[in-house]
Design an enzyme around this catalytic site. Structure first.
Site, short mmCIF file in Angstrom:
data_model
loop_
_atom_site.label_atom_id
_atom_site.label_comp_id
_atom_site.label_asym_id
_atom_site.label_seq_id
_atom_site.Cartn_x
_atom_site.Cartn_y
_atom_site.Cartn_z
N LYS A 1 43.07 46.04 45.14
CA LYS A 1 44.09 45.04 44.79
C LYS A 1 43.68 44.29 43.53
O LYS A 1 42.68 43.58 43.52
CB LYS A 1 44.26 44.02 45.92
N GLU B 1 30.94 38.66 44.23
CA GLU B 1 30.58 38.17 42.88
C GLU B 1 31.45 36.95 42.62
O GLU B 1 32.66 37.09 42.42
CB GLU B 1 30.85 39.25 41.84
N CYS C 1 33.09 34.75 33.79
CA CYS C 1 32.21 34.09 34.76
C CYS C 1 30.84 33.80 34.15
O CYS C 1 30.12 32.93 34.62
CB CYS C 1 32.07 34.94 36.01
N GLU D 1 33.35 24.42 38.52
CA GLU D 1 33.71 25.46 37.56
C GLU D 1 35.09 25.19 36.98
O GLU D 1 36.07 25.08 37.73
CB GLU D 1 33.70 26.82 38.27
P1 NDP Z 1 40.41 34.12 43.11
O1 NDP Z 1 39.30 33.97 44.05
O2 NDP Z 1 41.56 33.19 43.21
O3 NDP Z 1 41.06 35.57 43.23
C1 NDP Z 1 40.31 36.77 43.06
C2 NDP Z 1 41.04 37.89 43.76
O4 NDP Z 1 41.06 37.63 45.16
C3 NDP Z 1 42.51 38.03 43.34
O5 NDP Z 1 42.88 39.38 43.38
C4 NDP Z 1 43.21 37.24 44.42
O6 NDP Z 1 44.54 37.59 44.56
C5 NDP Z 1 42.38 37.64 45.64
N1 NDP Z 1 42.49 36.73 46.77
C6 NDP Z 1 42.85 35.42 46.77
N2 NDP Z 1 42.84 34.94 48.04
C7 NDP Z 1 42.45 35.95 48.85
C8 NDP Z 1 42.25 36.09 50.26
N3 NDP Z 1 42.46 35.08 51.10
N4 NDP Z 1 41.84 37.28 50.74
C9 NDP Z 1 41.62 38.31 49.91
N5 NDP Z 1 41.82 38.26 48.57
C10 NDP Z 1 42.22 37.10 48.04
O7 NDP Z 1 39.77 34.11 41.67
P2 NDP Z 1 40.52 34.17 40.28
O8 NDP Z 1 41.42 35.36 40.22
O9 NDP Z 1 41.09 32.81 40.02
O10 NDP Z 1 39.31 34.47 39.29
C11 NDP Z 1 38.51 33.49 38.75
C12 NDP Z 1 37.21 33.37 39.51
O11 NDP Z 1 36.52 34.60 39.51
C13 NDP Z 1 36.25 32.37 38.88
O12 NDP Z 1 35.68 31.56 39.89
C14 NDP Z 1 35.19 33.25 38.26
O13 NDP Z 1 33.94 32.64 38.12
C15 NDP Z 1 35.14 34.38 39.20
N6 NDP Z 1 34.55 35.55 38.58
C16 NDP Z 1 33.29 35.94 38.96
C17 NDP Z 1 32.67 37.01 38.35
C18 NDP Z 1 31.31 37.46 38.78
O14 NDP Z 1 30.98 38.61 38.49
N7 NDP Z 1 30.52 36.67 39.46
C19 NDP Z 1 33.34 37.75 37.25
C20 NDP Z 1 34.64 37.25 36.94
C21 NDP Z 1 35.23 36.20 37.59
P3 NDP Z 1 45.67 36.77 43.76
O15 NDP Z 1 45.42 36.94 42.33
O16 NDP Z 1 46.89 37.43 44.19
O17 NDP Z 1 45.55 35.35 44.21
#
Ligand code: NDP
Length: 481
Positions: free
Chosen positions: A173, A248, A282, A384
């Site tokens: 997804k 991550e 990130c 963050e």
């Molecule tokens: P989110 O946690 O909001 O979403 C990440 C993914 O999870 C999306 O596909 C989202 O779907 C999905 N998701 C949201 N809620 C659920 C749930 N309850 N169950 C399963 N899946 C779910 O993060 P963001 O998309 O806002 O990304 C930014 C974040 O990602 C920042 O905190 C950043 O630091 C982190 N990040 C970490 C990295 C690393 O390697 N450590 C690398 C890049 C980013 P939907 O979009 O539909 O809400």
């Protein structure tokens, strides 16, 4: 208006709900496509397809799977222009960045794991006069991959590529905010000869389809990249089912600048580490610690350099900074800038939304923002923000800056800038981070372990770590007579 579809069992399908979400172009603020709002029924179809495909894919030789994935890499590469434009339109990032980083890296991810699987070996442990242990590593089965919006295809493929290379079938997804390049991937997978059902791509919201993937009993492992709060939720759902988890998560990364640096050269690199991809990586450094002796000189040069950065629409070849990903995210960043002011921060440059000329006047642009005068303990320096916002803080010595740098709940990445080799070693050893760069930032070698400590995650991606995550080890002992 284009309607995206789910990719299930090798075919594109409308969501069973018949419902769609808006897909917005952040550089104009306009809806340009519709995304399937998928649910349990779509997931059930994808899991059935993956179950049917698993015996074929998991029993193929590594060599055969490798050939398919190499064709997938070549397929993306052959349509580089289309992928670059699609990524940039969906995310708001400069096309230049998508062309140099995002899409080439997605190609490399498939290429890297396609070749890595051919060299992946398991261990054996000889017990003198007793017998021998050897460990097999078989695919886990059906696995779930959930990725965020900041580096859409780059992070999506970073999970899918090792999962497929190891012989698993995947239910993936992408973020609902940036689904477009993931939806193109199905076509490339078909052309590359990925058997139907091996890769399934479902679109929709996190709480609905994301959560359903995490909770599905036949999905045995979850590889997730996203926010720390979402990671906590996923862990709560998956842990009682004993699923394998790779998380991550977020970061609040320190950039530590000692007085022996070349200020001019370091300013340019620190600009990159602060504001690449609008600060939405990130690994971006958002807390910049500068030694007292050069604080003023570095601050002035940095602010001048940031001031001269060009914020523009993604197809402008001169754009250094594009649009942030969504209206909601823009508002979150602007609220943090207000919070910084309330906490006593002084905005040295930026700090506001920018209005470009039509047709980009409703796009989500924020001028790169530099703030000083805040203590490390305040919310601005602990939470963050994930946007083009950094704070500057002075420090006196190594011990002080180590405490400050380690003084958040996160532990993802740090960069240290110094000419003193001993100091670089000491700092790198003592920073509580999964990744430390010295005199550099975001130099990536796909073989290295990638991930964070503390609230930045669980497990590591990359290289053998990823192939180990996506396989189930079994130890077999044979006794000598
Ligand atoms: P989110 O946690 O909001 O979403 C990440 C993914 O999870 C999306 O596909 C989202 O779907 C999905 N998701 C949201 N809620 C659920 C749930 N309850 N169950 C399963 N899946 C779910 O993060 P963001 O998309 O806002 O990304 C930014 C974040 O990602 C920042 O905190 C950043 O630091 C982190 N990040 C970490 C990295 C690393 O390697 N450590 C690398 C890049 C980013 P939907 O979009 O539909 O809400």
């Amino acid at each position: 208006m284009e309607f995206l579809e789910n990719y299930i069992d090798g075919t594109y399908q409308a969501p069973s709900s018949g419902l769609y979400l808006d897909n917005v172009n952040p550089s104009t603020g306009q809806v340009y496509a519709k995304i399937p709002l998928s649910g349990e029924q779509d997931l059930a179809q994808a899991v059935d397809a993956a179950e049917r495909a698993l015996p074929l894919w998991s029993n193929m030789s590594a060599n055969e799977r490798s050939a398919v994935l190499l064709r997938l890499a070549a397929g993306i590469e052959a349509r580089m222009g289309e992928f670059v434009q699609a990524e940039s339109r969906d995310n708001g990032k400069p096309e230049k960045l998508a062309a140099h980083v995002d899409i080439p890296r997605a190609v490399s991810n498939f290429h890297f794991f396609a070749t890595a699987i051919e060299h992946f070996a398991s261990e054996s442990h000889y017990m003198e006069k007793v017998g021998i242990n050897f460990t097999t590593r078989r695919p886990i089965g059906i696995v779930g991959c959930i990725s965020p919006w900041n580096l859409p295809l780059y992070l999506f493929s970073w999970k899918i590529a090792p999962a497929l290379a190891a012989g698993n079938c995947v239910i993936a997804k992408p973020s609902e905010i940036t689904p477009y390049t993931a939806s193109l991937l199905g076509k490339i997978a078909n052309e590359a000869g990925v058997p139907p059902g091996v890769l399934n791509i479902l679109h929709g919201t996190g709480p609905e389809i994301g959560n359903a993937i995490v909770a599905h009993p036949k999905i045995k492992a979850i590889s997730f990249t996203g926010g720390t709060a979402t990671g906590q939720h996923i862990a709560r759902v998956a842990a009682p089912m004993f699923k394998k988890l790779s998380l991550e998560l977020g970061g609040k990364n320190p950039t530590v600048i000692f007085p022996d640096v070349d200020i001019e050269a370091t300013v340019k690199e620190v600009f990159r580490s602060s504001f690449s991809n609008q600060g939405q990586i990130c690994l971006c450094g958002s807390r910049i610690f500068i030694h007292d002796n050069i604080y003023e000189a570095f601050r002035n040069a940095f602010v001048e350099w940031v001031d001269s950065a060009k914020v523009s629409f993604p197809s402008d070849p001169k754009a250094q900074i594009g649009a942030v990903v969504s209206q909601g995210h823009m508002e979150k960043i602007l609220n943090y800038i207000e919070l910084a002011k309330e906490e006593g921060g002084v905005i040295l440059t930026g700090g506001k939304r920018l209005k470009l000329d039509p047709p980009h006047h409703e796009g989500y642009y924020i001028s790169p923002t530099v703030i000083e005068g805040l203590p490390n303990e305040c919310r601005t320096n602990q939470e963050e923000i994930f946007g083009p916002v950094v704070t500057l803080m002075p420090f006196k010595d190594e011990a002080e800056v180590l405490n400050l740098a380690n003084g958040t709940k996160y532990g993802l990445a740090a960069s240290v800038w110094t000419q003193d080799l001993n100091r670089a070693h000491r700092m790198a050893d003592r920073l509580e981070m999964g990744i430390v760069w010295v005199n550099s930032w975001l130099v990536r070698d796909l073989r290295t372990p990638f991930g964070g400590m503390k609230d930045s995650g669980v497990g590591r991606e990359g290289g053998w770590e990823a192939l180990r995550f996506f396989t189930e080890p079994k130890n077999i002992f044979i006794k000598y007579e």
